[in-house]
Each structure stands twice: as structure tokens, then as C-alpha cells.
Design a protein around this motif. Sequence first.
Motif, PDB file in Angstrom:
ATOM      1  N   THR A  37       2.586   6.622   6.575  1.00 10.84           N
ATOM      2  CA  THR A  37       1.758   5.498   6.144  1.00 10.84           C
ATOM      3  C   THR A  37       2.474   4.676   5.080  1.00 10.84           C
ATOM      4  O   THR A  37       2.509   3.453   5.131  1.00 10.84           O
ATOM      5  N   ILE A  38       3.061   5.374   4.111  1.00  5.69           N
ATOM      6  CA  ILE A  38       3.676   4.670   2.975  1.00  5.69           C
ATOM      7  C   ILE A  38       5.040   4.078   3.359  1.00  5.69           C
ATOM      8  O   ILE A  38       5.368   2.958   2.984  1.00  5.69           O
ATOM      9  N   ALA A  80       5.306   2.154  -7.295  1.00  5.92           N
ATOM     10  CA  ALA A  80       4.339   3.260  -7.286  1.00  5.92           C
ATOM     11  C   ALA A  80       5.038   4.598  -7.482  1.00  5.92           C
ATOM     12  O   ALA A  80       4.580   5.446  -8.244  1.00  5.92           O
ATOM     13  N   SER A 122      -7.299   2.240  -9.489  1.00  7.24           N
ATOM     14  CA  SER A 122      -7.751   2.345  -8.104  1.00  7.24           C
ATOM     15  C   SER A 122      -9.027   1.556  -7.860  1.00  7.24           C
ATOM     16  O   SER A 122      -9.698   1.117  -8.778  1.00  7.24           O
ATOM     17  N   LEU A 143       0.380  -3.569 -10.380  1.00  5.83           N
ATOM     18  CA  LEU A 143       0.155  -2.914  -9.078  1.00  5.83           C
ATOM     19  C   LEU A 143      -1.001  -1.920  -9.149  1.00  5.83           C
ATOM     20  O   LEU A 143      -1.028  -1.058 -10.033  1.00  5.83           O
ATOM     21  N   PRO A 170      -1.646   0.994  -7.212  1.00 11.24           N
ATOM     22  CA  PRO A 170      -0.739   1.666  -6.270  1.00 11.24           C
ATOM     23  C   PRO A 170      -1.473   2.272  -5.071  1.00 11.24           C
ATOM     24  O   PRO A 170      -2.685   2.450  -5.116  1.00 11.24           O
ATOM     25  N   PRO A 171      -0.736   2.581  -3.999  1.00 13.07           N
ATOM     26  CA  PRO A 171      -1.363   3.111  -2.781  1.00 13.07           C
ATOM     27  C   PRO A 171      -2.282   4.299  -3.077  1.00 13.07           C
ATOM     28  O   PRO A 171      -1.875   5.259  -3.733  1.00 13.07           O
ATOM     29  N   PHE A 218      -3.766  -2.671   3.821  1.00 15.69           N
ATOM     30  CA  PHE A 218      -4.072  -1.267   4.125  1.00 15.69           C
ATOM     31  C   PHE A 218      -3.318  -0.884   5.390  1.00 15.69           C
ATOM     32  O   PHE A 218      -2.912  -1.747   6.176  1.00 15.69           O
ATOM     33  N   ILE A 270      -5.473   4.075   3.461  1.00 18.83           N
ATOM     34  CA  ILE A 270      -4.625   3.933   2.274  1.00 18.83           C
ATOM     35  C   ILE A 270      -4.377   2.442   2.047  1.00 18.83           C
ATOM     36  O   ILE A 270      -4.004   1.722   2.969  1.00 18.83           O
ATOM     37  N   PHE A 277      -3.594  -0.947  -1.196  1.00 23.36           N
ATOM     38  CA  PHE A 277      -2.944  -1.307  -2.468  1.00 23.36           C
ATOM     39  C   PHE A 277      -3.185  -2.781  -2.743  1.00 23.36           C
ATOM     40  O   PHE A 277      -3.553  -3.544  -1.838  1.00 23.36           O
ATOM     41  N   LEU A 293      -1.075  -5.934  -5.196  1.00 25.13           N
ATOM     42  CA  LEU A 293       0.074  -6.252  -6.060  1.00 25.13           C
ATOM     43  C   LEU A 293      -0.073  -7.683  -6.558  1.00 25.13           C
ATOM     44  O   LEU A 293      -0.262  -8.609  -5.764  1.00 25.13           O
TER      45      LEU A 293
END
Lengths: 244, 244, 244, 244, 244, 244
Positions: C211-212, C227, D38, D129, D131-132, D153, D181, D183, D185
Amino acid sequence: MKDCFPTPPNNTSSGTNINTMKGASPLLVPFLLLALASSLVSAFDPSPLQDFCVAINEPKDGVFVNGKFCKDPKLVNANDFFKSGLNVPGDVSNHVGSNVTAVSVNELPGLNTLGVALVRIDYAPYGGLNPPHTHPHRTEILVVIEGTLYVGFVTSNADGNRLFAKTLNPGDVFVFPIGMIHFQLNIGKTPAVAFAGLSSQNFGVITIVDTIFGSDPLINPDVPTKAFQLDKNIVEDLQKKFSD
Amino acid sequence: MKDCFPTPPNNTSSGTNINTMKGASPLLVPFLLLALASSLVSAFDPSPLQDFCVAINEPKDGVFVNGKFCKDPKLVNANDFFKSGLNVPGDVSNHVGSNVTAVSVNELPGLNTLGVALVRIDYAPYGGLNPPHTHPHRTEILVVIEGTLYVGFVTSNADGNRLFAKTLNPGDVFVFPIGMIHFQLNIGKTPAVAFAGLSSQNFGVITIVDTIFGSDPLINPDVPTKAFQLDKNIVEDLQKKFSD
Amino acid sequence: MKDCFPTPPNNTSSGTNINTMKGASPLLVPFLLLALASSLVSAFDPSPLQDFCVAINEPKDGVFVNGKFCKDPKLVNANDFFKSGLNVPGDVSNHVGSNVTAVSVNELPGLNTLGVALVRIDYAPYGGLNPPHTHPHRTEILVVIEGTLYVGFVTSNADGNRLFAKTLNPGDVFVFPIGMIHFQLNIGKTPAVAFAGLSSQNFGVITIVDTIFGSDPLINPDVPTKAFQLDKNIVEDLQKKFSD
Amino acid sequence: MKDCFPTPPNNTSSGTNINTMKGASPLLVPFLLLALASSLVSAFDPSPLQDFCVAINEPKDGVFVNGKFCKDPKLVNANDFFKSGLNVPGDVSNHVGSNVTAVSVNELPGLNTLGVALVRIDYAPYGGLNPPHTHPHRTEILVVIEGTLYVGFVTSNADGNRLFAKTLNPGDVFVFPIGMIHFQLNIGKTPAVAFAGLSSQNFGVITIVDTIFGSDPLINPDVPTKAFQLDKNIVEDLQKKFSD
Amino acid sequence: MKDCFPTPPNNTSSGTNINTMKGASPLLVPFLLLALASSLVSAFDPSPLQDFCVAINEPKDGVFVNGKFCKDPKLVNANDFFKSGLNVPGDVSNHVGSNVTAVSVNELPGLNTLGVALVRIDYAPYGGLNPPHTHPHRTEILVVIEGTLYVGFVTSNADGNRLFAKTLNPGDVFVFPIGMIHFQLNIGKTPAVAFAGLSSQNFGVITIVDTIFGSDPLINPDVPTKAFQLDKNIVEDLQKKFSD
Amino acid sequence: MKDCFPTPPNNTSSGTNINTMKGASPLLVPFLLLALASSLVSAFDPSPLQDFCVAINEPKDGVFVNGKFCKDPKLVNANDFFKSGLNVPGDVSNHVGSNVTAVSVNELPGLNTLGVALVRIDYAPYGGLNPPHTHPHRTEILVVIEGTLYVGFVTSNADGNRLFAKTLNPGDVFVFPIGMIHFQLNIGKTPAVAFAGLSSQNFGVITIVDTIFGSDPLINPDVPTKAFQLDKNIVEDLQKKFSD
């Protein structure tokens, strides 16, 4: 009020009946032919995502969904939320002497996605029986209108298969919790009538004796013979009786 | 793998057993004494509102909730999510010749609020039977590890009480939909072993014969007599047999 | 039992695999090509509104629903609830050395609306890894059949990202609560095999590294660089490796 | 096992921040110390069974429930549904340059059982950011108030880990579906601010890098080494960095 | 921030408005013509059974489902999760002086099955009112961006119809629990702006006065006359006013 | 049957009543003093996690949960599932001329977690009115036993506030979908009686006029004045009338 809820003629023939009220789903009728008078409830349906979602019959292309497709909301009218006939006694001239008249999503399409239904149950005098049955996922709350009923349910194995039973008279209310096997027996000399609210829009009645001894096709008789510890002849007689 | 899953000694005595694995809920044990080997599933529990909610025993003040109270999360450790013992065959020396070893929230407290459980089922050769039963609100998915099983379920009245049955060999998977009455019979000459995943954290097995003929107290015999159309003597024999 | 669960040939090549068992949904296969061995669970699906709702493939007109359309119930038969093949070891000759054989609604259409599924996971000896992954909305309960696994999950930020880990041997059961990132590593010298019950009918595996670093298209490398606080070259290498 | 789980050196570097607004749950604060900015959403909580169920702190006897206990409704007043402070920018002086100010059930007890929450997110200029990360069971809908964000995502394995990304300006809205997942930015030269509505009353943020490389205790480094195909030294550096 | 959210021109004409943003469901627009500014929330939708289920318009054959049909996932792109325009003030030149700009599943199809939505509400200075209304099944969490609002909700009969009210300034957050009748009034001299997160993907606003006095067709005036204990002339005037 | 359901004396005084049947929750009685006769339903409660969870009164330490705590299952008996009295007509000598006798979890503790309830509604002849009200989250299915009712509900703004109304006679059934504002008016010359099943264990009635004009404390009169476009004097008269 006598006119609205007349006493049915005393009839002692056999064959239980669920009156589906010539409703929206004639497809279901053949399956309901005889042996199963029941309280016909259901619970915990998905929430509606609009004001209403009036059920329509399955489209002709053989595609189905969990639950029902909905009617175009612009075409919906008050009759979609209406059903008459619960003042008419059900015909109890069958082998158990009881009859369930259901108002579920099949008879009243406006109930779709709304998680509730209603039934009227009639019981012949001197022993009209709504035989032991279960509803996979709905609770039933019953109120007696006329007569005297002996009712009960049995809990699961983990609770010791305890029987919770009670004699009910007019105005008395009793609850049969979701999934529990339960029954009602008319122990009076007059016809009995009850109404029940159900926590689902749907049917889903499993009458025990029809399931074990009258399935289509029949279960290998070794299974009920061993489970009930009965003579195999008796099992085969029961299978004959309940699978005509 | 033989060491992990040894074949049980050939034993043909009676008395089914659910092995609750000496887990968190000793209270349940007496209820599970004999007649009921079952697949023990459950489904559609409430969603968790935190990472986990490890079950604790009921507090002493007699206050209960729907489901279980939770352990202080700061005291939770990996053992709360762990249970050993599913490699040990259950004792099938009982009258139906089968045994269910359950890993539900009662044996594995970390399952609380998570909507899933696991069981191991052992069947004696030549007819070990997990007798007809239902789970009020859970589905069961079963995989055969050893042996040959005849399995099936029967649908509800509205679907015509159809039987869906199949013979299963190792590696075969079968589904028993939520609420349907179902069974498994060992039709091979060797012991059989199966695992099943269940869509609930909980028990909730209703073995038909124990419910109808062995409840505590007994149901008025007029009810099963009329429902099963059996001679009253046979009903009273059945009640004696299943209510010791 | 050796025949049912033979040890796979020792194979040290790369490329994880999810065996979708040539089931009802070939569409999914291309997506599952390599890197993702996973436990493949799901939970808290909508309740069924009928006895069953056997999934059919999407109709040709490109119309979909949440979940699956259902087969005409009159055409349903026992094979719709049946799937063979979980006795066959998965091919672990891939870069992580593990393989998931799933029996979800895609392989076993009778699971539709029933909220449960089953998987078999195979792990190569000396380090076969089911790499860190998450399931958006299902819990997994795993039982070890063969071998020795080091397993664990990590809680959310609010709980301090605590690791709950354990070494498992045959017959040991472990729970991975819904949504938590988790993994299994074969720390033994022999192949390992596990079964897992899942609280949903569906897939929904999110393997972290794919995923990342391997999304399609790639995430702007500034995001993982900041990150993970890694050198941008390392990030770009990872992106190359996981996005072939 | 010590070798598998080396203790990281004491590390005092910087870190993202979740501002819990000195709310009802100080217990959560220590866990939220640094690395995790988050979006903090949640979804599909159980329905309320009364008008409201204002959360109270756990009672002193260490007994918990799924969710929260409720305040005596007679003592509830308007302040239980109120929280001030979302006009105050969060402190973005941390290693990722972002800050989440949450209004969940922990800060606003009146949200209990109501299935919704709100957050404000601040981003430092030139690369702040979020982050994820993932939320186990909630969706997030975000609206940009100030600045320019690159957001996205990644879908699950079965969908091919596709990236859905977009550049957002003030007034733009974007959805991060449950469990994916995602993020954000800040790609502008000025600070950025966003609000997000969440489909749950609760937290449940899982920041990927903290989970994989900074858990307590650390995951056996063999797991991320094999999963990410990184040099073991790099993995151990990451573990040192994220586990102070 | 002034640039992002410019003050609307002072306009004192009448007619509330819900700005549906020329979105995916033009069908709904005519129904939303005037009197109803509202917070437009929804809650406890069914869980998604896949990563996403982007809504499509109803197919031409007049078949509907509970919720929405989904777009072919292979055709989904980032724009399906995106909507611009919440920086544009709504037109408050209507009789109540308020305007709701909604981002629900009708405007942002990617929200389908995800249980959350967002709205912007604008209020004219000196008395802009979002009049008393209810949402059948969703909670609303509101944050004030500009101006000063007097807000409140009233509990159900069983709780004594208690009013929970509060004056809110920028940065203040308030919760309107699911199903409760609530309102917001601009008590400041400047325009006010708020955002609200909603616990459903859907609309479902019931503005009290339009329902009681402006339904189509009108309710028999005997009903509101007796319920409100008003002179029949006043009731008929109200019916004229609200049913043009 | 006349004895079971005697016609109430003709009484035209004022003051609606909900008869809570001297049940388990005397706390609710004071709140139900007058103006609110209603159908009292509820829906989509959490599933039970055991056979039953009989409600107990809140413990003395002021700790509550969503829903109800449960009685020790070992102490439960058949009376916990039983309630008598629905044959007794409610007292309709109040200003709206109607009366609701409820059997919800407050009167019948065995209903806890089961998602269903039952009510009896009595209406005075010549205009007995169950005034416009809503239930935040439950559907109502009503059957008329005696008399003639004009009933209806109004849909939400998005559906154009359409009125669906119908005249009902004995045996007729009508559905009021969850959350919709609805009413029943006796348009006959004789008393009327109805039963209704509700899709929740709970109350949650919101009578419109009491909420808008009779809340405690009163809503700032500017709000109803502007919303209803009424003279402020009329609003203050209404507030006086409904807040004694």
C-alpha cells in the motif's frame, strides 16, 4: 365488536394454514401449504436509507437482492402502507387447529426495510395448537384478544433448556425471545384469538416437526433415529406422515 | 501431525459432550452435560468501540449487561487473546458419539465484541452424530480435517423445508446459514474431525430433541403429542429419556 | 492424514500468493498477483432477510450493489454451499514464503450475507511470513494445525501501539481483533499450516508495504520519505521493488 | 526472545501531536504523546436506546463496557453537548509538521452512542504531513478551510492497491473510505487548515510507521526486514528512531 | 480566512434554500425549493462490503434498492470522492434568512455506504434562522466558523421535553443527538457560518412547520386545530402560507 | 369479548395520557403527564448476545449504560416475560381525547435487547386525537380493533412533505415508517381502539406541539415566531398553554 371478530365455526378437521392474504408474493404460497401455523416474525433488519422503500416483486430477469427491490418513490401512494382483513378469522380446520394470518412485507410492501410486522393467530377450541417452531432472527410479542392459551418457550442448551411457560387470558402479553423454540395451545372451550408484533419485516418460520420429519427430500432416517432414540419404524412412520 | 491430532480410542458408549475447555465460564458447564454436541456459532454482534474489550466474569453484585463487561485495558496481555488445546480430540464416548470443543468468548475472553469464534468437532466412527440443532443468530462454516461426513440443513417453511445435504471428505467446506436446523453424521469407518468458524463470539445452541422432550420443567405432553402426532406413551417415554 | 495435508516441496523462490481457488470471481485474481499473503477476513455484514442469498456474478449491465446480487432461490442447490480443496497446500514459492487459500463469498457464493469466511494459510519453513497487514472491518481467529508460528498484532495510537505477540504450536488459537495490523512468521524448521475463521463474508486485505510503496500509481515519494524519515533514495528503491 | 525484541535507546526527537483538548479522558494523553497526527474518525456505532447517553469516566472499580457508561440523565445539562476551542490552531512544531485537534467522545461526552465526531487539522507550510494511517472502522470527510493539500488513499489488495489522490483548495471536500490507508500533505507555502467529520464517536488511529517500527515492545526485526525487503541495519535504525 | 469565506451581501428577502450543489441527484432539487434550511445529517447506515461503492443514478427501468446502486469499481476515479464549493456562501435571501449547502451522497457519490456527510450553513445577520426540524436517523455535530448562534434541541416526552440550549461563538462545537428537534438562530449583527458533520450519507430533514402546515396534500385542518388548540382561522392561514 | 374490551364512558374533558401501567420505570411517569398520547415505538436495537437479558432498574450508584443492565439469568422466571392489562381501556378524558397504554421494556423487562414492543391506543368518540408526533428511531404498524380512524404521515422535505393518509376500519392495518411525523384521529361516533407493534423495545415519542411550545425551559419565542410566521402574541399564548 362481534361483527368485526366473529367466532369461527367449530371445525375439527386437520391441516394448519398460514393465510398469506393473497398478497404481493404469490410465489411463497405453495411453500406454505399446510403443516405450519406460526408466529412469523423477524428482527434487526438493515436501516432504511430513505423515508421508505416500498417492496416490488422481483424483476423478471431473475436478479434478486438481500431483502427487496423498491418501487419508484414517485409512484408510491397511501395504499402501499395499507392492508385490510385482520378482522377475518383464519380457517382452523386443519390437523393442529390453528391459523396464522400474516401482515409482513409480502402482504404489505410498505414494510420493506422497516423491521416490524404483525400477525393474527386463531386457535380452535379444545386444543388448537401453534406447534413448536422457531424464527431464525426475530422476536415475537403476543397479546391475547379472546380465549385462554398455554404458551411457552425453551431456552438454549447453555441455559439448561429451561421452559418458561404461562397461561394467558385476554389482555395478557407474552414475549418469545428471538430464536427460541416456542408454542401456544388453546386450553379453553372457546376459540382463541391473539395478535403479535414481530421484530422484522419478514417471515422465517421453522416448524420443528416439518423440518425434522417432513423435509424435501427426507433426511437420512439414521439421523432422527439416533437423535431421538426412536425405533426406526416409528421414524419412518413420522416421515411418511409429514412428507405427503 | 499424527501427534497433534491422534485418533481417539474406539469407544461406543453414550453421552454427547461439549468440551468447554475449563474456560472462563464454568457456569455453563452443568448445562452442557450430555445430549447436545453442536457447531456453536454466532453472528452480527455489536461493533467494538475500542481496539478490544476483553471479557471479564460478571461482577459479584449480580449486575449484568448485554454481552460482557471488559477488563481494564491497561491490564490486558497477549494471553487474553490465546487458547491452547484444539489439537486434543474430544471425548466421543456418549450416546450420540460426537463432541464439540468450543473456543468462544467463554473460553477465550479476547473474543468479546469481535463477532467470531471457532470449534473443533470430533465424531466417533460408524455413526457419530452431531444431532439436529439450530443457532439462534449465527452462521457456521465447517471444514473437514479427517473422515467422511454426511451433512445438511433444512430451510424454513416459506422455502418448503428443503434439505440441502452433501457428503464431505477432508478439505471440503460447507456452510450452515444462520438459524437453519442442521446436523453432521460420520458415515465412515474411522473417526472424523472438523473445524468450524462461527459468525459470533457466543454460544447459543438449541438441540431439538433436548428442547422438545427434555426441557426443565417438561412441556405439557399434549403439545408434542399433537405436534408430532405420536402416541402419548411414546411422548412420555421420550420425555423420560431426555430429562434425566 | 498425511495425504490430506502433504508437506509442500521445499521451494525458495519469491512471490506471495493468494489462492482464490479458481472460484466465482476471476476478476479478483489479477489484483492478487503476488505480494500479499494475508488472513482475509471480514465482519459485521448486514443480516440476511431470507434463509440464504447465494451470490451471483454482477449482471452485464454494469450495475452493482453493496455486497452481491442473489441467485433465484428456486435454482439454489447444495453445491452452492460447498467448496472443496482446503486439503491442498498453497504454493509458498514466493518472496515472503506464504500463501493464503481463501473460502470467502467469491469462492463459495452461499456465504453471501452470512458474515463469516474461512482461510487456510501455508508458511514455508525457516521464515515463511504473512507480512504485516490489516483488514478494514473483520476479526480473525486462527488455529495452528502444523508447525510453530510467531504471531502478533499492534494496537492503535490511543492504546500506545502496544504489541501483543505469542509463539503458537499445533492446537493453539489466537485472535487478531478487527482493524489491527498483524502478522505471522514461521519460526520452525518445518512447513506450518493454519486455519482461520473470519467475521465477514468478504476479503479486504491491506498489506502495508504494498500500500505504502507499491500503489498504482505511486504515492508522491515525499510522503513516505517524511513519514518514515528515510533517505529519498531508499524510498525510491522500495517503490521500484514493490510496483513492478 | 530478548534478541528478537531489542530495547531501543532513549530517543528524544520530535513528533506529531494529537491535541486531545484537555478533555474527559486524560488517560489517553500519554499514548498520544508524539508521532501520530491523524484524521481520527469512526463509524457504525451501536444505536442509542434513549435520547442521549452522556459518557462518564470509568468507575473506580475497574469495570468497563464496550463504549462508555452514561451519566444520570437527570444531571445532564447543555454543557455536556458543548466544547470550545476549535478556532485555536494546533501546534505543528513536530517532526511531521501537523496537528490534530479532536472533538470525539473523549472531549465531548455528549457524543456517546451517537456515531459522529469532528476534528480540526493544522499543517505547517512547506510540507506539513498527516502521515499514512488508517482508522479501523470509520470514514472521514474532510473540507479544506485554508491552504493547499495533496491528499489520497490507497485501496485494498483485491482492488489492486490503487491510489486515489487529489489536490485540494479551500472549500474542497474529499472522502477517505472506512479502513483505507490515507494521508494529507501541505504542498503550499502557507499554513493549511482543514475540518473533518468522522463516522464514529471514537478514536482508533493507526499510524503505519509507529505501528510497524515503533510498537511497544518492538516487533521481531525479522518481520519488517522480510516484509519491506530492507537491510536489517536500516530496519533497526527505523526501530530506534520511532520507539523512544 | 476572509478570502476563503467572504461575507455575503446583505440581503433581507425571504425563502430558505438548500443548495444541493447541482450534484448527482437533480431529482431531489424540486422538493427542496424553499422553506427548509436544515442540517441534513444521517447515521447508522449499513456497513460497506467492499472498499467503496460509489453511487450511481437509478437505472432507467424504475428499479430501486435501499440506498443506491454502485458504479462499476473499475471505472471509479478520484473525482468520485471529491466535491468543490463549500467556500461559497449560500444565498440567505429567503424568509428565514438561512441556507444549507449539503455534501451528502447526492452531491458526492463516493459517500455511498460510508455513513457520514458534511454541510455548510449560512445565516443572515440579525435573526437568520435554521427553523426547528428533525432528522429521522442521524446525529449532527456543528462547529461555528463565524458569528454568534443561539442553538438548542428539545428532548422527547419521556425526558420531559427539556430544552438544551447554548450561545456559540467561533470555534465552539455543539451536538444535536439523533432524532431530536433542534434549531439555530443568528443572534449577532454579522453573518454567521457553521460546518456540521452528520452521521449518515443521506438527507432526511423534516422541517416541522412545513410538515404540519404545508404538506401535499394538506392534513385535515381538524388535526392541527385540535393539536395546537388554535383558532381554525389561524390554522387555515398557516396552511395557506406554507403550501403555496 | 365485550367484557374484555368495554367501551369507555363518554368523557370530553382534556389531558392526554400515556398509561405506563405502573411498570418498572416509575421515573418516567411524571414526564408523561399530559399532552402526548403517542404510538411509542422503537427499532433496530442491538442484537442480544444471550438467550435473553431481562432489564433491571438502574443500580443506586448512578451508573447507566446504553439500554439497560440485565437481571441475573438464574433468577429469571416466566413472569419477566409477562404483562397483563391490555384489555383495560385507557382513560381518554384529556384535552386530546386519546390514551396510549404501552408495553415496552419499561413495563415488560423481558423485552430488553429484543427490538420490539406493543401498545394499545384508545380514542374518544367524535374527535379523539393522537396528535402529530414522531419517534426518533422506530417504525409503527397499527391494526384497528374498533371504530374508524383517519390516519396519516408526512414525508421529509426531500420527498416534498407528501401526506399519505387513509381512513381505517376494524381489521385494517397501516404503517408509519420510522421517523415520519404521523397522527390518528377518531372520525367516528363511537370509541376507537387500536393495537400497534413497534420496532424497538423503547419509547422515544416527540409530540410536536409540546416540543415547540411547551419545552422546559421555553425556547426563545423569536424562534417559533419566525419559523411559524405567527404574531408574537399568539406564540406566547401557545407557550403559556403548553407549559403549565
